[in-house]
Design a protein around this motif. Structure first.
Motif, short mmCIF file in Angstrom:
data_model
loop_
_atom_site.label_atom_id
_atom_site.label_comp_id
_atom_site.label_asym_id
_atom_site.label_seq_id
_atom_site.Cartn_x
_atom_site.Cartn_y
_atom_site.Cartn_z
N GLY A 97 -0.19 -20.01 34.07
CA GLY A 97 0.39 -19.58 32.79
C GLY A 97 -0.09 -18.23 32.31
O GLY A 97 -0.03 -17.93 31.11
N MET A 98 -0.54 -17.37 33.26
CA MET A 98 -0.91 -16.01 32.84
C MET A 98 0.34 -15.24 32.45
O MET A 98 1.36 -15.31 33.12
CB MET A 98 -1.60 -15.28 33.99
N LEU A 99 0.23 -14.48 31.38
CA LEU A 99 1.34 -13.61 30.94
C LEU A 99 0.85 -12.19 31.23
O LEU A 99 0.40 -11.47 30.34
CB LEU A 99 1.64 -13.86 29.46
N THR A 127 -1.73 -6.56 34.35
CA THR A 127 -2.71 -6.74 35.43
C THR A 127 -2.05 -7.18 36.74
O THR A 127 -2.66 -7.05 37.80
CB THR A 127 -3.84 -7.72 35.05
N GLU A 128 -0.80 -7.70 36.68
CA GLU A 128 -0.12 -8.05 37.94
C GLU A 128 0.88 -6.98 38.36
O GLU A 128 1.78 -7.24 39.15
CB GLU A 128 0.57 -9.42 37.82
N LEU A 129 0.73 -5.77 37.82
CA LEU A 129 1.63 -4.68 38.21
C LEU A 129 1.40 -4.31 39.68
O LEU A 129 0.27 -4.22 40.14
CB LEU A 129 1.34 -3.46 37.33
N VAL A 152 -7.76 -13.87 43.03
CA VAL A 152 -8.31 -15.08 42.40
C VAL A 152 -8.36 -14.83 40.90
O VAL A 152 -8.59 -13.71 40.45
CB VAL A 152 -9.71 -15.43 42.97
N TYR A 153 -8.01 -15.87 40.15
CA TYR A 153 -8.07 -15.74 38.69
C TYR A 153 -8.62 -17.02 38.07
O TYR A 153 -8.49 -18.11 38.63
CB TYR A 153 -6.70 -15.38 38.10
N LEU A 154 -9.28 -16.82 36.92
CA LEU A 154 -9.84 -17.94 36.16
C LEU A 154 -9.26 -17.85 34.75
O LEU A 154 -9.45 -16.84 34.07
CB LEU A 154 -11.37 -17.86 36.10
N GLY A 208 -6.89 -20.08 40.29
CA GLY A 208 -5.79 -19.95 41.26
C GLY A 208 -5.90 -18.64 41.98
O GLY A 208 -6.73 -17.81 41.65
N ALA A 209 -5.04 -18.39 42.83
CA ALA A 209 -4.15 -19.27 43.54
C ALA A 209 -4.01 -18.72 44.94
O ALA A 209 -4.10 -17.51 45.15
CB ALA A 209 -2.78 -19.30 42.87
N THR A 210 -3.80 -19.62 45.88
CA THR A 210 -3.49 -19.13 47.23
C THR A 210 -2.06 -18.62 47.25
O THR A 210 -1.27 -18.87 46.33
CB THR A 210 -3.64 -20.27 48.27
N LEU A 225 5.23 -24.44 44.61
CA LEU A 225 6.02 -23.48 45.38
C LEU A 225 6.63 -22.44 44.45
O LEU A 225 7.44 -22.78 43.58
CB LEU A 225 7.12 -24.21 46.16
N ARG A 226 6.22 -21.19 44.63
CA ARG A 226 6.85 -20.11 43.86
C ARG A 226 8.21 -19.79 44.50
O ARG A 226 8.31 -19.76 45.72
CB ARG A 226 6.00 -18.85 43.90
N PRO A 227 9.21 -19.48 43.69
CA PRO A 227 10.49 -19.07 44.27
C PRO A 227 10.47 -17.58 44.57
O PRO A 227 10.72 -16.74 43.70
CB PRO A 227 11.50 -19.41 43.16
N TYR A 258 9.58 -15.85 41.28
CA TYR A 258 8.36 -15.64 42.08
C TYR A 258 7.08 -15.83 41.26
O TYR A 258 6.82 -16.92 40.81
CB TYR A 258 8.43 -14.25 42.73
N ARG A 259 6.30 -14.75 41.02
CA ARG A 259 5.01 -14.90 40.33
C ARG A 259 5.14 -14.87 38.81
O ARG A 259 4.14 -14.98 38.10
CB ARG A 259 4.08 -13.73 40.72
N ASN A 260 6.36 -14.66 38.32
CA ASN A 260 6.51 -14.35 36.89
C ASN A 260 7.38 -15.34 36.12
O ASN A 260 7.90 -14.99 35.06
CB ASN A 260 7.09 -12.94 36.75
N1 GLY Z 1 1.31 -15.31 38.68
C1 GLY Z 1 0.28 -15.97 39.35
C2 GLY Z 1 0.60 -16.53 40.66
O1 GLY Z 1 1.76 -16.52 41.06
O2 GLY Z 1 -0.29 -16.98 41.32
#
Ligand code: GLY
Length: 393
Positions: free
Chosen positions: A54-56, A60-62, A266-268, A279-281, A322-324, A348-350
């Motif tokens: 649930g990171m918004l 930082t994910e740019l 890796v994130y906490l 997470g996350a692999t 599973l991310r799309p 995907y990640r967002n």
């Molecule tokens: N946005 C984080 C992840 O997909 O792991």
């Protein structure tokens, strides 16, 4: 706009395939615009929302080459406070929205060089991000390892609890008259070259003026969708851990802490209720959702390098989702190329971050037939012939 009559309960204006965050927000927003909406899903509110941290994290994910996506991510982040306020007022649910900020740190010289590059990209993109020394990082977050070499403080990257968000969206849908059909969508039904509805695994035929395919990683394999128009979405596995911070250790972390350790993210993510999500692999393994010893080991090893104290915490849950994934890591929003079939997938990640803006743009398209400006770079048409690529088995 058509509307449903009481004795034709299987005919809707809008039928949404998939009851994850994206499907739920689409159905809710469509219903708010007066459309008779239904969601087809065996377990609404399940799926990736049960796993995601649930990171918004627009800033930082740019990533390089994702500037167009950045604009959509920032727009959705901008809408988050009002979105949360509206949903909370409607449902009474606490969504765990926490405007806590994020600290991205470096553990060695390579990581620091990587973060410096990210910082330069952020600044070129006009984003707020402050470089901190290792000592300044530890002053903010005393549980960080002594070896932290520096970091980026991004006060605008927040978090929400995706499970609570999903539960609130289910409640909002129910209050707005959205009908839930709890079964798998087995096949898209096409009548005279137009999407006409779906047949579910329990044999029910649901009919609708417009069908939205919002089935996350499974969107690329729905039977009945012409092969050339199947969205090029693939599953990207993510294993995620949940730990619990006992009250006596609180506050363990006050903001999201993340790093790239030996090339792996890796994130906490610390929740106010004491949950700590790690997470996350990121694994390209098809439909596999096994939690592996190796996945758990790597996450704990990397998280422990960042925050050594985590080994004291109870490990309360392990899960894989599973991310799309899409070919350019951005969502597919808009007409599919088949009349009556609209796509809202490939986030995907967002997915969590893009929930508010996706609901808004899809509802506008479904109600008024117009795709808002901010979504136009993300129409499925951008892939052209790429829609013919091999789909995952
Ligand atoms: N946005 C984080 C992840 O997909 O792991």
């Amino acid at each position: 706009m058509s509307s449903r009559t009481s004795d034709t309960s299987d005919t809707f204006d809008v039928l949404v395939i998939g009851g994850g965050l994206i499907g739920l927000v689409t159905a809710w927003r469509a219903a708010q615009r007066g459309l008779a909406a239904a969601v087809v899903d065996p377990e609404p509110g399940g799926g990736a929302a049960r796993v995601a941290a649930g990171m918004l994290a627009a800033v930082t994910e740019l990533h390089y080459g994702e500037e167009r996506l950045l604009a959509l991510n920032l727009e959705s982040a901008r809408r988050y406070p009002d979105f949360v306020a509206e949903l909370t007022e409607l449902t009474g649910h606490d969504l765990g929205y926490r405007r806590c900020g994020t600290l991205a740190v470096a553990l060695d010289a390579d990581d620091r060089a990587h973060l410096r590059e990210l910082h330069a990209l952020q600044r070129r993109s006009g984003l707020e991000s402050e470089w901190l020394s290792g000592r300044e990082c530890r002053r903010l977050e005393p549980m960080l390892a002594p070896g932290v070499r520096g970091g980026l403080r991004v006060d605008g990257d927040h978090q929400i609890d995706p499970r609570r968000l999903a539960a609130a969206l289910v409640a909002a849908c129910e209050r707005s008259g959205v009908v839930f059909h709890r079964a798998w969508a087995e096949r898209l039904d096409v009548v005279r070259d137009r999407a006409a509805g779906v047949t579910t695994a329990d044999g029910t035929e649901l009919r609708a003026g417009q069908v939205v395919l919002a089935a996350g990683s499974m969107s690329g394999r729905l039977a009945g969708v012409p092969r050339a128009l199947l969205p090029p979405v693939r599953p990207v596995k993510g294993q995620v851990l949940r730990l619990t911070v006992p009250r006596r250790y609180a506050p363990f972390l006050s903001r999201t802490v993340r790093a790239v350790v030996r090339g792996s993210h890796v994130y906490l993510v610390p929740r106010e209720n004491g949950e700590l999500v790690v997470g996350a692999t990121s694994e390209e393994l098809g439909w596999d959702t096994t939690v592996t010893a190796g996945g758990v080991y790597e996450l704990l090893r990397d998280a422990h390098e960042l925050v050594p104290g985590i080994t004291e915490l109870p490990l309360t849950e392990t899960r894989a989702g599973l991310r799309p994934g899409s070919p350019d890591n951005a969502p597919l929003l808009g007409p599919s190329g088949l009349d009556g079939l609209v796509l809202a997938t490939g986030h995907y990640r967002n997915g969590v971050l893009l929930t508010p803006v996706t609901g808004d743009v899809l509802a506008r398209l479904l109600a008024d037939g117009e795709l808002p400006e901010e979504a136009r770079p993300f129409t499925p048409r951008r892939f052209g012939a790429a829609l013919l690529v091999e789909q995952p088995a």
